[in-house]
Structure formats: structure tokens, C-alpha cells
Design a protein around this motif. Structure first.
Motif, PDB file in Angstrom:
ATOM      1  N   GLY A   1       0.816  -1.211   0.000  1.00  0.00           N
ATOM      2  CA  GLY A   1       0.000   0.000   0.000  1.00  0.00           C
ATOM      3  C   GLY A   1       0.845   1.253   0.000  1.00  0.00           C
ATOM      4  O   GLY A   1       2.028   1.241   0.358  1.00  0.00           O
ATOM      5  N   ILE A   2       0.231   2.343  -0.424  1.00  0.00           N
ATOM      6  CA  ILE A   2       0.801   3.681  -0.330  1.00  0.00           C
ATOM      7  C   ILE A   2      -0.267   4.561   0.303  1.00  0.00           C
ATOM      8  O   ILE A   2      -1.421   4.553  -0.142  1.00  0.00           O
ATOM      9  N   ARG A   3       0.100   5.308   1.328  1.00  0.00           N
ATOM     10  CA  ARG A   3      -0.832   6.194   2.029  1.00  0.00           C
ATOM     11  C   ARG A   3      -0.386   7.638   1.842  1.00  0.00           C
ATOM     12  O   ARG A   3       0.768   7.983   2.107  1.00  0.00           O
TER      13      ARG A   3
ATOM     14  N   PHE B   1      -9.392   5.675  -3.399  1.00  0.00           N
ATOM     15  CA  PHE B   1      -8.675   4.394  -3.407  1.00  0.00           C
ATOM     16  C   PHE B   1      -8.455   3.933  -4.848  1.00  0.00           C
ATOM     17  O   PHE B   1      -9.373   3.985  -5.670  1.00  0.00           O
ATOM     18  N   ALA B   2      -7.259   3.454  -5.122  1.00  0.00           N
ATOM     19  CA  ALA B   2      -6.962   2.845  -6.411  1.00  0.00           C
ATOM     20  C   ALA B   2      -6.130   1.590  -6.164  1.00  0.00           C
ATOM     21  O   ALA B   2      -5.247   1.575  -5.293  1.00  0.00           O
ATOM     22  N   VAL B   3      -6.403   0.547  -6.923  1.00  0.00           N
ATOM     23  CA  VAL B   3      -5.767  -0.756  -6.718  1.00  0.00           C
ATOM     24  C   VAL B   3      -4.921  -1.107  -7.924  1.00  0.00           C
ATOM     25  O   VAL B   3      -5.305  -0.859  -9.082  1.00  0.00           O
TER      26      VAL B   3
ATOM     27  N   LYS C   1       5.235   0.574  -8.291  1.00  0.00           N
ATOM     28  CA  LYS C   1       5.804   0.141  -7.022  1.00  0.00           C
ATOM     29  C   LYS C   1       4.856  -0.717  -6.190  1.00  0.00           C
ATOM     30  O   LYS C   1       5.287  -1.399  -5.261  1.00  0.00           O
ATOM     31  N   LEU C   2       3.562  -0.656  -6.493  1.00  0.00           N
ATOM     32  CA  LEU C   2       2.606  -1.485  -5.777  1.00  0.00           C
ATOM     33  C   LEU C   2       2.659  -2.924  -6.293  1.00  0.00           C
ATOM     34  O   LEU C   2       2.775  -3.161  -7.500  1.00  0.00           O
ATOM     35  N   ALA C   3       2.552  -3.872  -5.388  1.00  0.00           N
ATOM     36  CA  ALA C   3       2.384  -5.261  -5.790  1.00  0.00           C
ATOM     37  C   ALA C   3       0.983  -5.447  -6.355  1.00  0.00           C
ATOM     38  O   ALA C   3       0.086  -4.635  -6.090  1.00  0.00           O
ATOM     39  N   PRO C   4       0.761  -6.481  -7.179  1.00  0.00           N
ATOM     40  CA  PRO C   4      -0.603  -6.730  -7.660  1.00  0.00           C
ATOM     41  C   PRO C   4      -1.591  -6.795  -6.494  1.00  0.00           C
ATOM     42  O   PRO C   4      -1.349  -7.493  -5.503  1.00  0.00           O
TER      43      PRO C   4
ATOM     44  N   LEU D   1      -3.425   2.131  -3.299  1.00  0.00           N
ATOM     45  CA  LEU D   1      -3.091   3.528  -3.057  1.00  0.00           C
ATOM     46  C   LEU D   1      -4.291   4.199  -2.404  1.00  0.00           C
ATOM     47  O   LEU D   1      -5.404   4.145  -2.942  1.00  0.00           O
ATOM     48  N   HIS D   2      -4.069   4.816  -1.246  1.00  0.00           N
ATOM     49  CA  HIS D   2      -5.144   5.480  -0.510  1.00  0.00           C
ATOM     50  C   HIS D   2      -4.755   6.933  -0.293  1.00  0.00           C
ATOM     51  O   HIS D   2      -3.779   7.236   0.398  1.00  0.00           O
TER      52      HIS D   2
END
Length: 223
Positions: free
Chosen positions: A123-125, A218-220, A154-157, A161-162
Motif C-alpha cells: 500500500g501507499i498512504r 482508493f486505487a488498486v 511500485k505497488l504489488a498486484p 493507493l489510498h
């Protein structure tokens, strides 16, 4: 991404208290991430395999401490440019004996670009970043198309991102750029009841007192 990122924050002057200075002197070896350009080995950094979240901008660290205490199974890299906040967070980690946070005194966006391995974050906050409300300063906002692509890389599957903001034009910009990024799926963007696991920040309370509506976005990561 090798070119320097646009500075998206304002350096604030602030007096460091004796307690914050003692924390910087005494606890950095345990909790702080040393400066450098080498990619971080996340399992080695936390001395265990665990999901890792990056928090960009933590203020005085109260929100970080609360989330770390509530979810000890998740590890947090917390980055901020302001020395008093770094000292306060280091002191809080020591006093509460929390071992799932590592602290960087520096630009979290630069850390993300240069030192976080690809597809490694759960995650990224990004909570209440500077909204740069004046029209001539909009280009300084952190969440733009370039940041969206960087976050996706940079996010894993399945990583998330919040973002949260109390500035409606910035919320609209966040939704637009995250929705346009092929590597992300926009999960939700807009005014919504605050997730119970996200503590109220000082900036959020200040914005609500002014009548601002808070948006959680939020985005995934695809894949």
C-alpha cells in the motif's frame, strides 16, 4: 525515473524540542532509514517477511503510531521532510515499543522513485498532502499522472493507493489522474464516511472545522 521530481511540499520552520532532539540522537539507529540511493531490501529492513506500506508525509506521527499499533502485522515506511515530526515519531516508537515502523527524514516521493523495489508495496498512504490551492501552484501537487504511474509500478498486484484530502479541486484531480492510469483501477473516489482504520489527522480536523468535505480515494494495482 531519473530526473528530479518536482518539490511538492513547503519546508516549515519549527523549533525542535529537547525531547525530539534526544529521540533523533538516541533512536535513529533503531528506527531510521539512512539516506542513500540503494534500493531497500524490505524484508531485511524489518527483519521479517510482511506486507509493507509507504506513508508519504506523516506530520507529527500521531496517525502513524495509531495505525502501527492497531495493525502490528503490517510494516510501515514513514517519510517526512520536517525534523520535529521525525523526532516526535522516533520518540513515540520507542515509548510504545513498536517495531513495525521505519522512518525516513526526507521526501517520500523521491524515496518511492529511487529506493522502493518494483511491485513490492502492499500500500501507499497519502493523507492530506499540501493542496497548493492557488492556480499558479497547481503544478506542485504530488498526485499527477507521473505520480500515478510511479505508484502503479511500485505497488504489488492488488496493492492499494489510498489518498485523502479536504480540498475538493485536488480530490477531483486525484480521481481524474488515477482513473486514467492503466496500471491502476480506481476503486472509489469522493466524499465517504472515514474508514474506521484511518485515524483523524490534525489537517483533517482543521479542514472539517472550516466546512471542507473530506474525500477518501482508493486505487488498486492491476494484476
Amino acid at each position: 525515473m531519473t530526473e528530479p521530481l518536482t518539490r511538492t511540499y513547503k519546508l516549515r520552520s519549527g523549533r525542535i524540542t529537547p525531547g525530539q532532539q534526544r529521540a533523533l540522537d538516541s533512536f535513529a539507529d533503531r528506527f531510521a532509514i539512512p539516506p542513500g540511493d540503494v534500493l531497500l531490501d524490505l524484508p531485511a529492513l524489518f527483519q521479517r517477511e510482511a506486507p509493507v506500506v509507504l506513508e508519504i508525509g506523516f506530520g507529527m506521527g500521531g496517525t502513524t503510531l495509531e495505525m502501527a499499533r492497531a495493525d502490528p502485522s503490517t510494516c510501515i515506511i514513514a517519510a517526512d521532510v520536517h525534523v520535529p515530526g521525525v523526532g516526535a515519531l522516533l520518540r513515540g516508537l520507542h515509548e510504545q515499543d513498536l517495531d513495525n515502523v521505519r522512518v525516513l527524514h526526507g521526501d517520500g516521493a523521491e524515496l518511492l522513485a529511487r529506493r522502493i523495489p518494483p511491485a513490492s508495496l502492499a500500500g501507499i498512504r497519502l493523507y492530506f498532502p499540501d493542496p497548493w490551492p492557488k492556480a499558479r501552484h497547481v503544478k506542485r501537487r504530488l498526485v499527477d499522472a507521473r505520480f500515478a504511474a510511479l505508484a502503479a509500478s511500485k505497488l504489488a498486484p492488488g496493492g492499494r493507493l489510498h489518498c485523502a484530502t479536504d480540498w475538493a479541486p485536488y480530490a477531483a484531480q486525484m480521481v481524474e489522474v488515477l482513473d486514467a492510469e492503466p496500471g491502476l483501477v480506481l476503486e472509489y473516489g469522493g466524499p465517504v464516511e472515514r474508514p474506521e482504520w484511518r485515524p483523524v489527522t490534525k489537517y483533517e480536523a482543521r479542514g472539517r472545522a472550516k466546512g471542507h468535505e473530506v474525500a477518501d480515494i482508493f486505487a488498486v494495482r492491476n494484476g
